[in-house]
Design a protein around this motif. Structure first.
Motif, PDB file in Angstrom:
ATOM      1  N   ALA A  12       0.807  -1.221   0.000  1.00  0.00           N
ATOM      2  CA  ALA A  12       0.000   0.000   0.000  1.00  0.00           C
ATOM      3  C   ALA A  12       0.838   1.269   0.000  1.00  0.00           C
ATOM      4  O   ALA A  12       0.325   2.352  -0.319  1.00  0.00           O
ATOM      5  CB  ALA A  12      -0.923   0.006   1.217  1.00  0.00           C
ATOM      6  N   ALA A  13       2.114   1.167   0.312  1.00  0.00           N
ATOM      7  CA  ALA A  13       2.954   2.350   0.486  1.00  0.00           C
ATOM      8  C   ALA A  13       3.217   3.068  -0.834  1.00  0.00           C
ATOM      9  O   ALA A  13       3.307   2.444  -1.893  1.00  0.00           O
ATOM     10  CB  ALA A  13       4.276   1.959   1.122  1.00  0.00           C
ATOM     11  N   ALA A  14       3.340   4.391  -0.744  1.00  0.00           N
ATOM     12  CA  ALA A  14       3.829   5.191  -1.870  1.00  0.00           C
ATOM     13  C   ALA A  14       5.347   5.098  -1.865  1.00  0.00           C
ATOM     14  O   ALA A  14       5.990   5.366  -0.852  1.00  0.00           O
ATOM     15  CB  ALA A  14       3.382   6.637  -1.718  1.00  0.00           C
ATOM     16  N   LEU A  15       5.920   4.696  -2.994  1.00  0.00           N
ATOM     17  CA  LEU A  15       7.354   4.479  -3.081  1.00  0.00           C
ATOM     18  C   LEU A  15       7.961   5.375  -4.148  1.00  0.00           C
ATOM     19  O   LEU A  15       7.271   5.824  -5.069  1.00  0.00           O
ATOM     20  CB  LEU A  15       7.645   3.010  -3.415  1.00  0.00           C
ATOM     21  CG  LEU A  15       7.166   1.960  -2.406  1.00  0.00           C
ATOM     22  CD1 LEU A  15       7.486   0.566  -2.919  1.00  0.00           C
ATOM     23  CD2 LEU A  15       7.805   2.183  -1.041  1.00  0.00           C
ATOM     24  N   PRO A  16       9.267   5.649  -4.048  1.00  0.00           N
ATOM     25  CA  PRO A  16       9.932   6.426  -5.100  1.00  0.00           C
ATOM     26  C   PRO A  16       9.716   5.788  -6.469  1.00  0.00           C
ATOM     27  O   PRO A  16       9.848   4.580  -6.618  1.00  0.00           O
ATOM     28  CB  PRO A  16      11.412   6.361  -4.689  1.00  0.00           C
ATOM     29  CG  PRO A  16      11.396   6.128  -3.216  1.00  0.00           C
ATOM     30  CD  PRO A  16      10.200   5.255  -2.965  1.00  0.00           C
ATOM     31  N   GLY A  17       9.345   6.611  -7.438  1.00  0.00           N
ATOM     32  CA  GLY A  17       9.094   6.130  -8.787  1.00  0.00           C
ATOM     33  C   GLY A  17       7.628   6.021  -9.144  1.00  0.00           C
ATOM     34  O   GLY A  17       7.271   6.011 -10.323  1.00  0.00           O
ATOM     35  N   ASP A  18       6.759   5.939  -8.138  1.00  0.00           N
ATOM     36  CA  ASP A  18       5.321   5.840  -8.420  1.00  0.00           C
ATOM     37  C   ASP A  18       4.838   7.023  -9.259  1.00  0.00           C
ATOM     38  O   ASP A  18       3.931   6.889 -10.082  1.00  0.00           O
ATOM     39  CB  ASP A  18       4.520   5.791  -7.121  1.00  0.00           C
ATOM     40  CG  ASP A  18       4.639   4.471  -6.384  1.00  0.00           C
ATOM     41  OD1 ASP A  18       5.302   3.553  -6.919  1.00  0.00           O
ATOM     42  OD2 ASP A  18       4.086   4.357  -5.276  1.00  0.00           O
ATOM     43  N   GLU A  19       5.466   8.165  -9.039  1.00  0.00           N
ATOM     44  CA  GLU A  19       5.009   9.387  -9.706  1.00  0.00           C
ATOM     45  C   GLU A  19       5.265   9.366 -11.217  1.00  0.00           C
ATOM     46  O   GLU A  19       4.657  10.143 -11.954  1.00  0.00           O
ATOM     47  CB  GLU A  19       5.713  10.605  -9.096  1.00  0.00           C
ATOM     48  CG  GLU A  19       7.216  10.673  -9.317  1.00  0.00           C
ATOM     49  CD  GLU A  19       8.038   9.942  -8.272  1.00  0.00           C
ATOM     50  OE1 GLU A  19       9.239  10.255  -8.141  1.00  0.00           O
ATOM     51  OE2 GLU A  19       7.479   9.052  -7.589  1.00  0.00           O
ATOM     52  N   PHE A  20       6.120   8.467 -11.682  1.00  0.00           N
ATOM     53  CA  PHE A  20       6.430   8.434 -13.109  1.00  0.00           C
ATOM     54  C   PHE A  20       5.377   7.693 -13.930  1.00  0.00           C
ATOM     55  O   PHE A  20       5.338   7.815 -15.150  1.00  0.00           O
ATOM     56  CB  PHE A  20       7.801   7.797 -13.348  1.00  0.00           C
ATOM     57  CG  PHE A  20       8.927   8.598 -12.765  1.00  0.00           C
ATOM     58  CD1 PHE A  20       9.203   9.871 -13.249  1.00  0.00           C
ATOM     59  CD2 PHE A  20       9.698   8.102 -11.727  1.00  0.00           C
ATOM     60  CE1 PHE A  20      10.238  10.628 -12.708  1.00  0.00           C
ATOM     61  CE2 PHE A  20      10.731   8.845 -11.183  1.00  0.00           C
ATOM     62  CZ  PHE A  20      11.001  10.114 -11.677  1.00  0.00           C
ATOM     63  N   LEU A  21       4.504   6.910 -13.250  1.00  0.00           N
ATOM     64  CA  LEU A  21       3.417   6.233 -13.957  1.00  0.00           C
ATOM     65  C   LEU A  21       2.234   6.085 -13.005  1.00  0.00           C
ATOM     66  O   LEU A  21       1.895   4.997 -12.548  1.00  0.00           O
ATOM     67  CB  LEU A  21       3.878   4.869 -14.477  1.00  0.00           C
ATOM     68  CG  LEU A  21       2.923   4.109 -15.419  1.00  0.00           C
ATOM     69  CD1 LEU A  21       2.545   4.962 -16.618  1.00  0.00           C
ATOM     70  CD2 LEU A  21       3.542   2.798 -15.871  1.00  0.00           C
ATOM     71  N   PRO A  22       1.579   7.199 -12.680  1.00  0.00           N
ATOM     72  CA  PRO A  22       0.501   7.150 -11.697  1.00  0.00           C
ATOM     73  C   PRO A  22      -0.728   6.390 -12.172  1.00  0.00           C
ATOM     74  O   PRO A  22      -1.490   5.867 -11.360  1.00  0.00           O
ATOM     75  CB  PRO A  22       0.179   8.633 -11.459  1.00  0.00           C
ATOM     76  CG  PRO A  22       0.634   9.328 -12.706  1.00  0.00           C
ATOM     77  CD  PRO A  22       1.847   8.568 -13.168  1.00  0.00           C
ATOM     78  N   ASP A  23      -0.936   6.319 -13.486  1.00  0.00           N
ATOM     79  CA  ASP A  23      -2.129   5.667 -14.034  1.00  0.00           C
ATOM     80  C   ASP A  23      -1.812   4.272 -14.551  1.00  0.00           C
ATOM     81  O   ASP A  23      -2.290   3.853 -15.600  1.00  0.00           O
ATOM     82  CB  ASP A  23      -2.722   6.511 -15.159  1.00  0.00           C
ATOM     83  CG  ASP A  23      -1.719   6.772 -16.281  1.00  0.00           C
ATOM     84  OD1 ASP A  23      -0.505   6.623 -16.032  1.00  0.00           O
ATOM     85  OD2 ASP A  23      -2.160   7.133 -17.394  1.00  0.00           O
ATOM     86  N   ALA A  24      -1.018   3.513 -13.803  1.00  0.00           N
ATOM     87  CA  ALA A  24      -0.599   2.182 -14.225  1.00  0.00           C
ATOM     88  C   ALA A  24      -1.793   1.233 -14.344  1.00  0.00           C
ATOM     89  O   ALA A  24      -2.740   1.297 -13.551  1.00  0.00           O
ATOM     90  CB  ALA A  24       0.413   1.617 -13.239  1.00  0.00           C
ATOM     91  N   ASP A  25      -1.721   0.341 -15.344  1.00  0.00           N
ATOM     92  CA  ASP A  25      -2.742  -0.701 -15.483  1.00  0.00           C
ATOM     93  C   ASP A  25      -2.495  -1.849 -14.509  1.00  0.00           C
ATOM     94  O   ASP A  25      -3.423  -2.599 -14.181  1.00  0.00           O
ATOM     95  CB  ASP A  25      -2.742  -1.252 -16.912  1.00  0.00           C
ATOM     96  CG  ASP A  25      -3.220  -0.219 -17.923  1.00  0.00           C
ATOM     97  OD1 ASP A  25      -4.212   0.470 -17.627  1.00  0.00           O
ATOM     98  OD2 ASP A  25      -2.608  -0.104 -18.995  1.00  0.00           O
ATOM     99  N   GLY A  26      -1.259  -2.009 -14.074  1.00  0.00           N
ATOM    100  CA  GLY A  26      -0.930  -3.072 -13.135  1.00  0.00           C
ATOM    101  C   GLY A  26       0.268  -2.696 -12.293  1.00  0.00           C
ATOM    102  O   GLY A  26       1.123  -1.917 -12.720  1.00  0.00           O
ATOM    103  N   VAL A  27       0.320  -3.256 -11.083  1.00  0.00           N
ATOM    104  CA  VAL A  27       1.430  -2.993 -10.165  1.00  0.00           C
ATOM    105  C   VAL A  27       1.812  -4.297  -9.484  1.00  0.00           C
ATOM    106  O   VAL A  27       0.952  -5.011  -8.957  1.00  0.00           O
ATOM    107  CB  VAL A  27       1.056  -1.951  -9.090  1.00  0.00           C
ATOM    108  CG1 VAL A  27       2.232  -1.721  -8.138  1.00  0.00           C
ATOM    109  CG2 VAL A  27       0.615  -0.642  -9.730  1.00  0.00           C
ATOM    110  N   ALA A  28       3.099  -4.622  -9.506  1.00  0.00           N
ATOM    111  CA  ALA A  28       3.623  -5.773  -8.772  1.00  0.00           C
ATOM    112  C   ALA A  28       4.609  -5.253  -7.738  1.00  0.00           C
ATOM    113  O   ALA A  28       5.567  -4.561  -8.085  1.00  0.00           O
ATOM    114  CB  ALA A  28       4.301  -6.752  -9.711  1.00  0.00           C
TER     115      ALA A  28
END
Length: 205
Positions: free
Chosen positions: A40-56
């Motif tokens: 659930a944490a916001a991590l460095p780099g999330d801001e470069f693709l905020p509208d991701a279709d998937g996250v692992a």
């Protein structure tokens, strides 16, 4: 013999299998080793693709300080860089020219933002290079962001790997489903590979 009922049955079976995978297996595949808080944490780099279709988000505990782990992240990449610490033979079947090293390569220990790793459509640009804290790359098409975050945990460190990806079109979204378990196999090996190298480096002083 009429093929209609057979095809319909196969489609129904495939749909049920996909639904079961998404409901029961996929959450584990996409969050192997990570805690609920890390997922659930916001991590460095999330801001470069905020509208991701998937996250692992996957993670491992390493019995070493961050400064024994970061060198292995900084030098990752195809030859002459340090490889990916996973199954090289699989990587090289895909023509990626990966050769995982057990040595710290001094010539790759000072990555800078804007530097490109790899060539062609597989190339990635370094977006964050924060020694001992985070290392983030983004593919040149902007559709994939891969971040590594180092979080001290007592005498150990949590290494959190996060992949954020965008999949334009239904075809790419469907194709990703069978690829996700394969990505776990490769990334699990990679995380253990980094762990072994970092712990050896730390114990060597």
């Amino acid at each position: 013999m009429r093929s209609g009922p057979i095809i319909a049955g196969l489609l129904a079976s495939t749909a049920c299998s996909a639904a079961a995978y998404c409901a029961w297996v996929r959450p584990w595949v996409m969050t192997w080793g990570a805690t609920d808080e890390e997922v659930a944490a916001a991590l460095p780099g999330d801001e470069f693709l905020p509208d991701a279709d998937g996250v692992a988000t996957r993670a491992i505990t390493i019995d070493a300080p961050p400064d024994a782990i970061y060198p292995w992240l900084a030098q990752m990449g195809p030859s002459p860089r340090g490889g990916a610490y996973t199954y090289d033979w699989i990587e090289n079947l895909l023509g990626l020219d990966m050769h995982s090293t057990d040595r710290v390569l001094e010539e790759f220990q000072h990555p800078v933002v804007g530097e490109t790793i790899g060539v062609g459509p597989e190339a990635s640009r370094i977006e964050i290079a924060d020694p001992g804290r985070a290392f983030v790359t983004r593919t040149t098409d902007g559709d994939w962001v891969w971040s590594f975050t180092l979080v001290p945990d007592g005498d150990s460190t949590r290494l959190i790997s996060r992949n954020r990806f965008r999949l334009p079109g239904l075809g790419k979204k469907l194709a990703m489903i069978p690829m996700e378990p394969g990505s776990l196999i490769m990334e699990r090996k990679m995380l253990h590979g980094i762990k072994e190298r970092a712990e050896a480096l730390a114990h060597a002083g």
